[in-house]
Design an enzyme around this catalytic site. Structure first.
Site, PDB file in Angstrom:
ATOM      1  CG  ASP A  66      43.198  43.339  39.327  1.00  0.00           C
ATOM      2  OD1 ASP A  66      43.091  44.096  38.357  1.00  0.00           O
ATOM      3  OD2 ASP A  66      43.415  43.740  40.484  1.00  0.00           O
ATOM      4  CG  HIS A 123      40.477  43.542  34.286  1.00  0.00           C
ATOM      5  ND1 HIS A 123      41.828  43.397  34.048  1.00  0.00           N
ATOM      6  CD2 HIS A 123      40.346  43.559  35.644  1.00  0.00           C
ATOM      7  CE1 HIS A 123      42.483  43.343  35.191  1.00  0.00           C
ATOM      8  NE2 HIS A 123      41.611  43.424  36.179  1.00  0.00           N
ATOM      9  CE1 TYR A 144      46.358  49.276  41.520  1.00  0.00           C
ATOM     10  CE2 TYR A 144      44.970  48.984  43.459  1.00  0.00           C
ATOM     11  CZ  TYR A 144      45.223  48.757  42.104  1.00  0.00           C
ATOM     12  OH  TYR A 144      44.332  48.020  41.369  1.00  0.00           O
TER      13      TYR A 144
END
Length: 286
Positions: free
Chosen positions: A105, A268, A212
């Site tokens: 990730d 994921h 982010y």
């Protein structure tokens, strides 16, 4: 496993102390495992033992902003250049010139960046369910399917609101992220308890979201060398709800020596769902 605190200079300014779980022989090849969002070192709990038993000197940091590591203020403390510099400084702190860098990730995004910008410090690269940054940029801006899957990145750009929602909902949105996108039973109640403790550390959620924000608001200051010259293994759980399988092969095409391995029934969270085989692949290097 032992728990240590390693102080690094911190490219963004003041020194930063990282909590690092360590295992394996002190004279083994150094392997650094980088977790992603919304995890912490615990995300590699099923790999640490097998990798240490295979003879690797395993370092698993809580990356800056997470769990027991420092959480600097400001978006600028979480740019990908700063995050990659943290990894290089961990290699220095271990007294090594190179490390095998493994990431999942966001940890995979950092691992790609370390290999692209500091190839002389990477023995080999293993990345899980994240494409090469150039491929990610292309798909995230032009591919409608990937743009829809990445909606949350835009939401995290909002000031204050993500932090407020997480607090009012007792981090339920993060629990849904894990359990709603993984195979049933992947994350136990005990696991969720551990994650909630990490998410509840003062300043942790804001710092996690700032990764982010920095990605869009503080892009890298220098151009990326698009070719990856170190040996690279890309592991991909095909049932990923966030990132399309289509990005895997183009990522390997940008590697001088790259291999991709697909888990057709994994999501994921592939290292949680297929822990034994993922550990074997990391050891084998593809």
């Amino acid at each position: 496993m032992t728990h240590a605190f390693v102080e690094i200079h911190g490219r963004s300014g003041a020194p930063v102390t990282l909590h690092v779980v360590q295992a394996g022989p002190a004279d083994g090849p150094l392997m650094i495992l980088l977790h992603g969002f919304p995890e912490f070192w615990y995300g590699w709990k099923k790999q640490i033992g097998p990798l240490a038993e295979a003879g690797y000197r395993v370092w698993v940091p809580d990356q800056r902003g997470y769990n027991r590591s420092d959480k600097p203020d400001g978006i600028g403390a979480y740019t990908v250049d700063v995050l990659a510099a943290d990894v290089v400084e961990l290699i220095d702190a271990a007294g090594q010139q190179k490390a095998i860098v493994v990431g999942h990730d966001w940890g995979a995004a950092v691992a790609w960046w370390v290999a692209a910008t500091h190839p002389e410090r990477v023995e080999r690269l293993v990345v899980l369910n994240v494409p090469h940054p150039a491929v990610m940029k292309q798909y995230a801006s032009r591919n409608i399917g990937q743009m829809l899957r990445s909606w949350y990145i835009g939401f995290f750009q909002l000031p204050v609101i993500p932090e407020l929602m997480a607090k009012l909902g007792n981090r339920a949105m993060l629990v849904r992220t894990l359990r709603g996108s993984s195979r049933p039973g992947t994350f136990s109640d005990d696991d969720i308890h551990e994650y909630k403790q990490a998410w509840s550390q003062p300043g942790a959620f804001r710092a996690m979201v700032n990764w982010y924000r920095a990605a869009l608001q503080r892009p890298p200051a220098h151009a990326l060398s698009i070719r990856i010259t170190v040996p690279t293994l890309l592991i991909w759980g095909v049932r990923d709800q966030f990132l399309k399988r289509d990005m895997a092969q183009p990522s390997i095409d940008l590697c001088d020596n790259g291999t991709v391995f697909f888990f057709e029934t994994a999501t994921h969270w592939v290292q949680h769902e297929e822990p034994e085989r993922v550990s074997e692949l990391i050891i084998e290097g593809g």
